[in-house]
Design a protein around this motif. Sequence first.
Motif, short mmCIF file in Angstrom:
data_model
loop_
_atom_site.label_atom_id
_atom_site.label_comp_id
_atom_site.label_asym_id
_atom_site.label_seq_id
_atom_site.Cartn_x
_atom_site.Cartn_y
_atom_site.Cartn_z
N ASP A 128 28.14 -25.55 24.81
CA ASP A 128 27.22 -24.65 25.50
C ASP A 128 25.97 -25.41 25.91
O ASP A 128 25.39 -26.16 25.11
CB ASP A 128 26.82 -23.49 24.57
N PHE A 129 25.56 -25.19 27.14
CA PHE A 129 24.42 -25.88 27.69
C PHE A 129 23.42 -24.88 28.25
O PHE A 129 23.79 -23.75 28.60
CB PHE A 129 24.84 -26.84 28.82
N THR A 130 22.19 -25.32 28.36
CA THR A 130 21.18 -24.51 29.04
C THR A 130 20.40 -25.41 30.00
O THR A 130 20.31 -26.63 29.78
CB THR A 130 20.24 -23.83 28.03
N THR A 131 19.85 -24.82 31.06
CA THR A 131 19.23 -25.60 32.12
C THR A 131 18.17 -24.78 32.84
O THR A 131 18.16 -23.55 32.75
CB THR A 131 20.30 -26.05 33.15
N ILE A 185 27.35 -23.16 31.06
CA ILE A 185 25.98 -23.57 31.37
C ILE A 185 25.19 -22.33 31.74
O ILE A 185 25.61 -21.58 32.64
CB ILE A 185 25.92 -24.60 32.51
N THR A 186 24.07 -22.10 31.07
CA THR A 186 23.27 -20.89 31.28
C THR A 186 21.83 -21.25 31.63
O THR A 186 21.23 -22.13 31.01
CB THR A 186 23.27 -20.01 30.02
N THR A 187 21.31 -20.55 32.61
CA THR A 187 19.91 -20.74 33.00
C THR A 187 18.99 -20.30 31.87
O THR A 187 19.28 -19.33 31.17
CB THR A 187 19.61 -19.91 34.26
N TYR A 188 17.87 -21.03 31.69
CA TYR A 188 16.87 -20.60 30.72
C TYR A 188 16.58 -19.12 30.91
O TYR A 188 16.43 -18.65 32.04
CB TYR A 188 15.55 -21.36 30.91
N ARG A 189 16.43 -18.41 29.79
CA ARG A 189 16.16 -16.97 29.90
C ARG A 189 14.97 -16.58 29.04
O ARG A 189 14.65 -17.23 28.04
CB ARG A 189 17.40 -16.18 29.48
N SER A 190 14.34 -15.50 29.44
CA SER A 190 13.25 -14.90 28.64
C SER A 190 13.41 -13.39 28.75
O SER A 190 12.63 -12.71 29.39
CB SER A 190 11.88 -15.34 29.14
N ASP A 191 14.50 -12.90 28.15
CA ASP A 191 14.90 -11.50 28.32
C ASP A 191 13.89 -10.53 27.71
O ASP A 191 13.14 -10.86 26.79
CB ASP A 191 16.27 -11.25 27.66
N SER A 192 13.92 -9.29 28.23
CA SER A 192 13.16 -8.21 27.60
C SER A 192 14.11 -7.05 27.37
O SER A 192 15.08 -6.85 28.10
CB SER A 192 12.00 -7.77 28.51
N TYR A 193 13.84 -6.27 26.29
CA TYR A 193 14.71 -5.18 25.89
C TYR A 193 13.93 -3.87 25.93
O TYR A 193 12.72 -3.84 25.71
CB TYR A 193 15.25 -5.41 24.48
N ASP A 194 14.69 -2.77 26.19
CA ASP A 194 14.01 -1.48 26.26
C ASP A 194 14.07 -0.70 24.95
O ASP A 194 13.49 0.36 24.80
CB ASP A 194 14.59 -0.62 27.39
N ASP A 228 11.47 -20.60 32.35
CA ASP A 228 11.12 -21.88 32.96
C ASP A 228 11.12 -23.03 31.97
O ASP A 228 11.06 -24.20 32.39
CB ASP A 228 9.72 -21.78 33.61
N THR A 229 11.18 -22.74 30.67
CA THR A 229 11.10 -23.82 29.69
C THR A 229 12.22 -23.71 28.66
O THR A 229 12.67 -22.61 28.31
CB THR A 229 9.76 -23.80 28.92
N LEU A 230 12.63 -24.86 28.17
CA LEU A 230 13.66 -24.90 27.13
C LEU A 230 13.14 -24.27 25.85
O LEU A 230 13.84 -23.51 25.18
CB LEU A 230 14.09 -26.35 26.89
#
Length: 477
Positions: free
Chosen positions: A54-57, A96-105, A117-119
Motif C-alpha cells: 500500500d502506498f500513499t502520494t 496507491i492512494t492520494t493523501y487524505r484529510s477526511d471529515s466525518y459527520d 497535502d502532506t504525508l
Amino acid sequence: MQSVQQSLEFLSALAAEGPVAALAKAFSAAGRELALVGGPVRDAFLGRPITDLDFTTDARPDEILGLVTPISQAQWDVGRAFGTIAARIDGQTVEITTYRSDSYDGATRKPAVEFGDTLEGDLFRRDFTVNAMALRLPELKLIDPSHGMDDLIAGVLRTPGAPEISFGDDPLRMLRAIRFTAQLGFSVAVDTAVAITEMRDSIGIVSVERVNDELSKLLKTDAPRRGVELLVESGLAELVLPEIPALQLERDEHHHHKDVYQHSLTVLDQAIDLEKSRHPGAAPDLVLRLAALLHDIGKPATKRNEPGGQVSFHHHDVVGSKLARKRLRALRYDNDTIAAVSRLIELHLRFFGYTDGAWTDSAVRRYVRDAGDQLERLHILTRADVTTRNRRKADQLAFAYDDLEERIATLAAEEELAAVRPDLDGEQIMRILGIKPSREVGQAYAYLLEVRLDEGPLSEEEATRRLLEWWAVRQEG
C-alpha cells in the motif's frame, strides 16, 4: 520483533527491485511524493510476511493512473472517489492512494473525502499509531509522526489522536483494535480501551457486512481468544454477538457446572490446534472456528437445575443450532457457511453416545451420512470439545474417537462410505416397480437407503428382491 536495523535493511531490499522500485522511479521522475505506508511497514518491523503493498502520494487519482499505466500490466479503480488506484506490476497487486484529510459527520462512518497535502497529515488520520508509519521513497526515510515505533516495540495499540475522536469518526476502528490484539499479540492502551467501552453503542452505524468482515478476520487469526475476550469485556459483543457473553452463566452454591464461556474459548483454542496439526499449511477454517465458538450457545436457554445439585442442558445442541443459524443470518454470512456451522453444532454431541466401540456398523454409517461433507470438521470439533481436567477421562474419550475414525476409515474403504446411496437409483426403482416419477419413488429410495445403512451394500438382485417385498406390503396395506 526484528531490530530496527534489520527491518530497514529488509525494506531497503524490498525497495530496490520489483513494483516498489518501479513506482518510486516513476513518481520521483514526475516530481511526486510516494511512500510505502501502514501494514507493510508495520509488518516489516515485526518480522511478519508482507502480503499487501500500500502506498500513499500527493498525486491525485487521475495522475496516479497516468503514472502507473506505462509500468503495469493492469489498472483498476478501487475507489477513485476515495483517491485509490490499484495496479498489477510484475505479478503483484499494489494500491496507491492520494493523501487524505477526511471529515466525518458522526451519523455514518462514510467520510466526506478531502484530499490532503502532506504525508504527516495523512498518517495522523489513520486508525492506530502502529499503522501510521510510512517509508518515504526513494530516499527510504521512515516517517513516524505519532511515535508508532515506540508502540510497536511496547506491543501497544493506541490511536494517533484522542481515541474518542478517532472512534467517533469511524466506530469500526473499535472492532479493528480488538482484531489487532489477536493478530499482532498486542494489548490496548488504557485510554483506548476505556473509549471502546464508553463508545460501544456507536457500532450501530457500521454496516453489518463490515462487522461480519472484522469478526471473520478476528477468528481467522492464529490465536483469536484474547480478541474474543476483549469483545466481551468491552461490551461490544453484547451488540454484535450477544450469544457469547450470554455463556457467562450465573452460578449458585447448590448447583455446579463448568464455566461454559471459558469452556467455549478453550474449545476454540483446541480446534485451531487440531486444525493446524491435521491440515498443516491450510488456510484458516472459518466454518470450524465459528462452530467451535458457538457450539454451546444453546445452553443458557436450556439450563435446568436438577435434584442433587446437578445442572442439565438437554437439547442444547438442537437449540444452539437454531440460534447460530439466526445469528449468522443476521450477520449476513453466506448460506453455505450458515448451513455448515449450524449442522456442526447440531451434531457436536452425537459422538458422546459412542462408548467402548458399542456402535453398530449401521450407527457408524449414519454418523457419516448425517455429517456429510462436514465429517472432517466434526471430527475436529468433537475432539476439541473435550476440556476435562481428568486426564484419564480425556484419554478414554480420545481413544474412543480414534477407534471411531478407524472404523469409519475401514468401512469407507470397503463401501465407499462417503457417498452412501441406495443400491438402486431412481430410474431402476421406477423400472422395477413400473411407476412414473412420484412420491412413491422417493419413499422407495428412502427405504433402500435405510437398508443400505443398516446392512451395508447389497447386490442388485438382493436389492431388487427387497424393493419388491416392500412394495408388495405397501400395496396390501
